[in-house]
Design an enzyme around this catalytic site. Structure first.
Site, PDB file in Angstrom:
ATOM      1  N   HIS A   1      -2.283   1.750  -5.938  1.00  0.00           N
ATOM      2  CA  HIS A   1      -3.034   0.562  -5.530  1.00  0.00           C
ATOM      3  C   HIS A   1      -3.226  -0.404  -6.700  1.00  0.00           C
ATOM      4  CE1 HIS A   1      -4.758  -0.881  -1.828  1.00  0.00           C
ATOM      5  NE2 HIS A   1      -5.779  -1.394  -2.483  1.00  0.00           N
TER       6      HIS A   1
ATOM      7  N   ARG B   1       0.869  -1.168   0.000  1.00  0.00           N
ATOM      8  CA  ARG B   1       0.000   0.000   0.000  1.00  0.00           C
ATOM      9  C   ARG B   1       0.910   1.222   0.000  1.00  0.00           C
ATOM     10  NH1 ARG B   1      -2.015  -3.509   4.114  1.00  0.00           N
ATOM     11  NH2 ARG B   1      -4.107  -4.340   3.648  1.00  0.00           N
TER      12      ARG B   1
ATOM     13  N   TYR C   1      -9.215 -11.597  -6.066  1.00  0.00           N
ATOM     14  CA  TYR C   1      -8.193 -11.701  -7.103  1.00  0.00           C
ATOM     15  C   TYR C   1      -8.285 -13.030  -7.845  1.00  0.00           C
ATOM     16  CZ  TYR C   1      -6.145  -7.628  -4.858  1.00  0.00           C
ATOM     17  OH  TYR C   1      -5.949  -6.378  -4.337  1.00  0.00           O
TER      18      TYR C   1
ATOM     19  N   ARG D   1      -0.416  -2.725  -6.678  1.00  0.00           N
ATOM     20  CA  ARG D   1      -0.645  -3.770  -5.662  1.00  0.00           C
ATOM     21  C   ARG D   1      -1.566  -4.850  -6.242  1.00  0.00           C
ATOM     22  NH1 ARG D   1      -1.055  -4.875   0.004  1.00  0.00           N
ATOM     23  NH2 ARG D   1      -3.168  -5.304   0.731  1.00  0.00           N
TER      24      ARG D   1
ATOM     25  N   HIS E   1      -3.600  -9.038   4.297  1.00  0.00           N
ATOM     26  CA  HIS E   1      -5.054  -9.088   4.455  1.00  0.00           C
ATOM     27  C   HIS E   1      -5.414  -9.760   5.775  1.00  0.00           C
ATOM     28  CE1 HIS E   1      -5.903  -8.798  -0.166  1.00  0.00           C
ATOM     29  NE2 HIS E   1      -5.721  -7.624   0.393  1.00  0.00           N
TER      30      HIS E   1
ATOM     31  N   LYS F   1      -1.814  -2.360   8.030  1.00  0.00           N
ATOM     32  CA  LYS F   1      -2.999  -1.897   8.749  1.00  0.00           C
ATOM     33  C   LYS F   1      -3.060  -2.518  10.137  1.00  0.00           C
ATOM     34  CE  LYS F   1      -6.136  -0.840   4.903  1.00  0.00           C
ATOM     35  NZ  LYS F   1      -7.433  -1.163   4.273  1.00  0.00           N
TER      36      LYS F   1
END
Length: 279
Positions: free
Chosen positions: A220, A137, A255, A223, A246, A159
């Site tokens: 992004h 990110r 994906y 990514r 994730h 995150k």
């Protein structure tokens, strides 16, 4: 207050072009959503703060499809964040999100990435290569410290303040070493005036690189390209999920849908019985 808020609109739209590299069409949609909202919201001023009540506007647009509503509300949230970042104390009321169906991400083809890199200056090449080979990110790239980088791994702060280790390709390590030999960052890999380089500056760099080859590309999307390439190369989804940081494998599964869609398209193009009108 409504006039003051509205007067900041042009400055905000310019920032979308300069720092985020948004297309003219996207900027136009932001502008239309903001003007429409300002004509319908309730603005309340009290206690040295301003509250924008979105409820009258949400009622007006309630008959639109959820995806359109979500985009309009997102534009308003981004605008209000811009105002707050520019020393205007503004709160949103009735700002609840709505659920929309997930859409497939839009990765950039390897061919187009290589083409853009051929026209990139060294620093730009490093930024794009790190995003593409590490699946970062933009906030994660901005946060990389010198002591996060080893010969074969990069420790990434993702995150929720969670760390993950991502394999470092030899080609990327060579670029990093050359960059460090010509620059003297003290703490972060990317610094300016001894401070961490902003996400907007890195985002602008990506926009500029791809603009030279006639493409509008966001960090992004690189990514997305990383994730799609790994899954199309038969990497286990659990490993890809971990590499992307994730929290749930369900997020990564979108994906796999993209990979299936691409395989179907390639099959349709390749099979002799699949003409344009038959498949």
């Amino acid at each position: 207050m409504k006039k003051l808020i509205s007067s900041k609109r042009v400055e905000f739209l310019q920032s979308l072009e300069d720092f985020r590299g948004y297309s003219d069409l996207t900027i136009k949609s932001y502008d239309e959503a903001i003007k429409e909202a300002l004509d319908n919201v309730e603005i309340i001023e009290e206690d040295n703060a301003t509250t924008i009540n979105l409820m009258p506007y949400r009622i007006k647009i309630s008959q639109l499809n959820p995806k359109t509503i979500s985009k309009k509300l997102s534009a308003i949230r981004t605008f209000v964040k811009f105002l707050n970042d520019n020393n205007m104390k503004i709160f949103l009321k009735a700002d609840e999100s709505i659920k929309v169906a997930k859409t497939l991400p839009k990765p950039i083809s390897h061919k187009h990435i290589i083409e853009a890199l051929e026209h990139a200056e060294f620093y730009e090449k490093l930024v794009v290569t790190m995003l593409y080979t590490l699946g970062l990110r933009i906030s994660e790239l901005s946060s990389i410290r010198l002591n996060d980088i080893s010969d074969k791994w990069v420790r990434v702060l993702g995150k929720g303040n969670k760390h993950r280790d991502v394999p470092l390709l030899h080609i990327t390590k060579v670029l990093i070493d050359e960059y460090l030999s010509n620059n003297c960052p003290k703490i972060f890999l990317f610094e300016v005036n001894d401070e961490r380089l902003s996400e907007n500056s890195l985002r602008y760099t990506v926009n500029k690189v791809f603009k030279r080859v006639g493409l509008k590309v966001t960090p992004h999307q690189l990514r997305h390209s990383y994730a799609t390439a790994l899954l199309n190369g038969s990497a286990p989804i659990a490993d890809v999920s971990e590499l992307l940081g994730h929290s749930s494998m369900a997020t990564t599964q979108i994906y796999t849908k993209l990979g299936s869609a691409l395989k179907q398209q390639n099959y349709n193009k390749a099979h002799p019985l699949c003409g344009d009108e038959q498949c």
